[in-house]
Design a protein around this motif. Structure first.
Motif, PDB file in Angstrom:
ATOM      1  N   VAL A   9      -8.480  -6.669   5.166  1.00  0.00           N
ATOM      2  CA  VAL A   9      -8.402  -5.359   5.811  1.00  0.00           C
ATOM      3  C   VAL A   9      -9.722  -4.651   5.577  1.00  0.00           C
ATOM      4  N   ASP A  10     -10.252  -4.020   6.624  1.00  0.00           N
ATOM      5  CA  ASP A  10     -11.454  -3.209   6.456  1.00  0.00           C
ATOM      6  C   ASP A  10     -11.011  -1.811   6.020  1.00  0.00           C
ATOM      7  N   TRP A  11     -11.182  -1.533   4.728  1.00  0.00           N
ATOM      8  CA  TRP A  11     -10.689  -0.276   4.167  1.00  0.00           C
ATOM      9  C   TRP A  11     -11.664   0.879   4.355  1.00  0.00           C
ATOM     10  N   GLN A  12     -12.902   0.591   4.713  1.00  0.00           N
ATOM     11  CA  GLN A  12     -13.924   1.625   4.774  1.00  0.00           C
ATOM     12  C   GLN A  12     -13.529   2.741   5.745  1.00  0.00           C
ATOM     13  N   GLY A  13     -13.386   3.951   5.207  1.00  0.00           N
ATOM     14  CA  GLY A  13     -13.052   5.107   6.038  1.00  0.00           C
ATOM     15  C   GLY A  13     -11.607   5.175   6.488  1.00  0.00           C
ATOM     16  N   LYS A  14     -10.750   4.258   6.019  1.00  0.00           N
ATOM     17  CA  LYS A  14      -9.341   4.254   6.423  1.00  0.00           C
ATOM     18  C   LYS A  14      -8.584   5.336   5.654  1.00  0.00           C
ATOM     19  N   HIS A  15      -7.839   6.163   6.359  1.00  0.00           N
ATOM     20  CA  HIS A  15      -7.088   7.252   5.731  1.00  0.00           C
ATOM     21  C   HIS A  15      -5.761   6.703   5.182  1.00  0.00           C
ATOM     22  N   VAL A  16      -5.643   6.665   3.862  1.00  0.00           N
ATOM     23  CA  VAL A  16      -4.448   6.107   3.219  1.00  0.00           C
ATOM     24  C   VAL A  16      -3.799   7.168   2.351  1.00  0.00           C
ATOM     25  N   THR A  17      -2.497   7.334   2.511  1.00  0.00           N
ATOM     26  CA  THR A  17      -1.724   8.228   1.657  1.00  0.00           C
ATOM     27  C   THR A  17      -0.963   7.401   0.639  1.00  0.00           C
ATOM     28  N   VAL A  18      -1.156   7.696  -0.639  1.00  0.00           N
ATOM     29  CA  VAL A  18      -0.435   7.023  -1.718  1.00  0.00           C
ATOM     30  C   VAL A  18       0.688   7.949  -2.181  1.00  0.00           C
ATOM     31  N   ALA A  19       1.911   7.472  -2.128  1.00  0.00           N
ATOM     32  CA  ALA A  19       3.078   8.280  -2.478  1.00  0.00           C
ATOM     33  C   ALA A  19       3.467   8.023  -3.927  1.00  0.00           C
ATOM     34  N   GLY A  20       3.217   8.994  -4.782  1.00  0.00           N
ATOM     35  CA  GLY A  20       3.672   8.921  -6.159  1.00  0.00           C
ATOM     36  C   GLY A  20       2.582   8.601  -7.159  1.00  0.00           C
ATOM     37  N   ARG A  30      -6.760   4.010  -7.042  1.00  0.00           N
ATOM     38  CA  ARG A  30      -8.081   3.601  -7.521  1.00  0.00           C
ATOM     39  C   ARG A  30      -8.609   2.404  -6.726  1.00  0.00           C
ATOM     40  N   ALA A  31      -7.757   1.396  -6.530  1.00  0.00           N
ATOM     41  CA  ALA A  31      -8.198   0.183  -5.832  1.00  0.00           C
ATOM     42  C   ALA A  31      -8.611   0.485  -4.403  1.00  0.00           C
ATOM     43  N   LEU A  32      -7.858   1.333  -3.728  1.00  0.00           N
ATOM     44  CA  LEU A  32      -8.177   1.664  -2.338  1.00  0.00           C
ATOM     45  C   LEU A  32      -9.455   2.501  -2.254  1.00  0.00           C
ATOM     46  N   GLU A  34     -11.929   2.431  -4.344  1.00  0.00           N
ATOM     47  CA  GLU A  34     -13.061   1.552  -4.634  1.00  0.00           C
ATOM     48  C   GLU A  34     -13.481   0.747  -3.405  1.00  0.00           C
ATOM     49  N   ARG A  35     -12.525   0.542  -2.479  1.00  0.00           N
ATOM     50  CA  ARG A  35     -12.815  -0.242  -1.278  1.00  0.00           C
ATOM     51  C   ARG A  35     -13.204   0.632  -0.090  1.00  0.00           C
ATOM     52  N   GLY A  36     -13.443   1.908  -0.356  1.00  0.00           N
ATOM     53  CA  GLY A  36     -13.964   2.781   0.684  1.00  0.00           C
ATOM     54  C   GLY A  36     -12.930   3.544   1.472  1.00  0.00           C
ATOM     55  N   ALA A  37     -11.651   3.422   1.105  1.00  0.00           N
ATOM     56  CA  ALA A  37     -10.616   4.170   1.806  1.00  0.00           C
ATOM     57  C   ALA A  37     -10.690   5.655   1.432  1.00  0.00           C
ATOM     58  N   LEU A  38     -10.247   6.505   2.350  1.00  0.00           N
ATOM     59  CA  LEU A  38     -10.142   7.943   2.093  1.00  0.00           C
ATOM     60  C   LEU A  38      -8.714   8.197   1.630  1.00  0.00           C
ATOM     61  N   VAL A  39      -8.546   8.367   0.325  1.00  0.00           N
ATOM     62  CA  VAL A  39      -7.218   8.347  -0.290  1.00  0.00           C
ATOM     63  C   VAL A  39      -6.728   9.753  -0.592  1.00  0.00           C
ATOM     64  N   THR A  40      -5.472  10.023  -0.184  1.00  0.00           N
ATOM     65  CA  THR A  40      -4.776  11.240  -0.584  1.00  0.00           C
ATOM     66  C   THR A  40      -3.502  10.825  -1.313  1.00  0.00           C
ATOM     67  N   LEU A 160       1.200  -5.895 -10.560  1.00  0.00           N
ATOM     68  CA  LEU A 160       0.703  -6.980  -9.723  1.00  0.00           C
ATOM     69  C   LEU A 160      -0.723  -6.710  -9.269  1.00  0.00           C
ATOM     70  N   LEU A 161      -1.017  -5.442  -8.998  1.00  0.00           N
ATOM     71  CA  LEU A 161      -2.379  -5.091  -8.598  1.00  0.00           C
ATOM     72  C   LEU A 161      -3.375  -5.463  -9.693  1.00  0.00           C
ATOM     73  N   ASP A 162      -3.021  -5.143 -10.941  1.00  0.00           N
ATOM     74  CA  ASP A 162      -3.899  -5.487 -12.052  1.00  0.00           C
ATOM     75  C   ASP A 162      -4.082  -6.998 -12.151  1.00  0.00           C
ATOM     76  N   ALA A 163      -3.005  -7.750 -11.882  1.00  0.00           N
ATOM     77  CA  ALA A 163      -3.073  -9.212 -11.981  1.00  0.00           C
ATOM     78  C   ALA A 163      -3.972  -9.807 -10.902  1.00  0.00           C
ATOM     79  N   VAL A 164      -3.837  -9.321  -9.674  1.00  0.00           N
ATOM     80  CA  VAL A 164      -4.606  -9.936  -8.586  1.00  0.00           C
ATOM     81  C   VAL A 164      -6.051  -9.435  -8.545  1.00  0.00           C
ATOM     82  N   LEU A 165      -6.320  -8.268  -9.114  1.00  0.00           N
ATOM     83  CA  LEU A 165      -7.673  -7.719  -9.062  1.00  0.00           C
ATOM     84  C   LEU A 165      -8.412  -7.811 -10.391  1.00  0.00           C
TER      85      LEU A 165
END
Length: 480
Positions: A9-20, A30-32, A34-40, A160-165
């Motif tokens: 996935v090209d995360w650069q500039g992608k608007h992502v909402t993290v719930a919780g 944090r992971a998103l 770091e990959r250039g996503a615009l995180v709220t 799982l995120l910690d394991a894969v990254l």
């Protein structure tokens, strides 16, 4: 998408909402980022802890909205949610209306595996109403005995995120998945997976038993080698039949009886494999002895067979199954033997927080003084009492909803002596153990298997189990 393919996935500039904010939300944000996503990040709570977490994320350039987890931020292209958020929350309804996809932490981890240039390790996945954590830890022990780099991850408490990254390049991951996590993981495709059992649980979240079962069944979608099911629980086999799997993927059953072809089972105290052998119509491979499993209670043998099936699906040799099971030690508060006092065994199964788990616990012993009760979570107890009645020497009731259990005992086991502790303070556990000891006879087992949640009296089931163990040890010291 095949099991071994990696989604980019090209995360650069992608608007992502993290719930919780929490164990899954913060690593995801944090992971998103770091990959250039615009995180709220949106969060229902606005307490001191949440504000401290928010400050750390905001220092990185991540937007955080506290006290408002209901509104979908403008421009959102993807929502990544903590697994416990219910599907009917306004945030998700708004996302559905706007055509915005919703992923869970497991889905995100699946999509990001291999993203840091490491080999994407295949997943061996385990779900079910009860026994998931034990089975996954058994599986990891077997894989380690085979010399494979692995970890027990997922709902077991390791992200799982910690394991894969992370920095470690794993050969394979042993993954525990809850029904919540599976609900939000549409593209997950495991190498092999097991559904251990199905019993009513979390129905307030899923809405119905059918929806709950369907989410559990998602673990089989796209499996490449084996879908492992419980012969004693036909609903698990039904889920295999309904799954869309890769060509050549096999249905593998496990049973406490003698196995048929394409099954693992038990013959004369030996765990045997008639699934991953050259001639399964006529041959069986010995894997381990029942005595290699700790504890050798029936439901724990079933866990061991499921773990062995997944390991064998991954090509693990029989000797590693035996060595891995021998090396495994169960977590605290899962049929944990605390002490023997005056020829009476005291066993802590505080983890048995529902009737299905408690049924398995009660089946492990012949003569029981049962300590039971807590928050029933809408459960009924008639079937549990009917099944256990002939094993009960006596019952000690405690907790907020003990009357429901008392009523079932009156209906179905009126001859069994019952002590009803009319107190819900934490000190009640010492009295419960004392009263149970009065009822017990040499050869009996005093079993804490509450069939209920603990929050009426304790912070969690661990604290409840610790209170039981402390009371038993104090009694052992007095009798020494």
């Amino acid at each position: 998408m095949g099991s071994q393919e990696v989604s980019t996935v090209d995360w650069q500039g992608k608007h992502v909402t993290v719930a919780g904010l929490g164990v899954s939300g913060i690593p995801a944000a944090r992971a998103l980022h770091e990959r250039g996503a615009l995180v709220t990040v949106v969060n229902d709570g606005d307490d001191e802890r949440a504000r401290a977490q928010a400050a750390e994320l905001e220092a990185l350039g991540i937007t955080v909205r506290l006290g408002d987890g209901a509104t979908l931020p403008p421009s959102t292209e993807l929502v990544v949610t903590a697994p416990g958020w219910q599907p009917d929350k306004p945030l998700f309804l708004a996302a559905a209306e706007a055509g915005v996809p919703v992923w869970g932490d497991v889905e995100l981890a699946w999509r990001l595996r291999g993203d840091n240039g490491k080999k994407a390790a295949p997943w061996l996945a385990v779900t079910g109403t009860n026994g998931k954590t034990t089975t996954v830890r058994m599986l990891a022990s077997i894989l380690e005995a085979a010399g494979l780099r692995t970890a027990a991850v997922g709902n077991i408490g390791v992200s799982l995120l910690d394991a894969v990254l992370g920095d470690t390049e794993y050969d394979v991951l042993a993954v525990e998945l809850s029904s919540y996590q599976l609900h939000w993981a549409p593209s997950l495709r495991a190498h092999s997976a097991a559904v251990l059992n199905l019993a009513p649980d979390h129905l307030d979240w899923h809405g119905s038993m059918e929806a709950y079962a369907a989410d559990k069944g998602r673990v089989y979608e796209g499996n490449t080698v084996a879908c492992v099911y419980n012969v004693a629980d036909p609903a698990t086999e039904d889920l295999v039949r309904e799954a869309d799997v890769e060509e050549g993927c096999r249905a593998i059953g496990f049973t406490l009886g003698a196995p048929g072809p394409s099954q693992l089972g038990v013959v004369d105290g030996i765990l045997v494999d008639r699934a991953f052998v050259a001639n399964r119509q006529k041959q069986a491979q010995e894997l381990a002895e029942v005595s290699d499993v700790d504890p050798p209670a029936p439901h724990n043998i079933a866990n061991a067979l499921a773990a062995a099936a997944l390991a064998r699906a991954f090509g693990v040799e029989p000797a590693a199954v035996r060595d891995g099971l021998r090396a495994f030690r169960p977590d605290a508060h899962r049929i944990e033997h605390v002490a023997d006092i005056g020829e009476v065994a005291y066993v802590d199964d505080s983890k048995a927080t529902n009737t299905h788990a408690t049924e398995a616990s009660l089946a492990a012993y012949d003569s029981i003084v049962w300590i039971v009760g807590g928050l029933a979570k809408g459960a009924t107890f008639d079937e549990l009492v009917i099944g256990a009645a002939k094993r009960l020497r006596g019952v000690v009731l405690m907790g907020a909803d003990r009357a429901l259990i008392h009523e079932a005992l009156t209906r179905h086991a009126p001859e069994v002596p019952v002590v009803d502790l009319d107190r819900t303070d934490t000190g009640a556990m010492s009295e419960a153990v004392a009263r149970a000891a009065e009822l017990a006879r040499p050869g009996d087992t005093v079993l804490l298997a509450p069939a209920c949640a603990s929050m009426d009296m304790f912070t969690n089931y661990n604290k409840r189990g610790e209170a039981f163990a402390d009371a038993v040890r104090a009694r052992a010291d007095e009798s020494a």
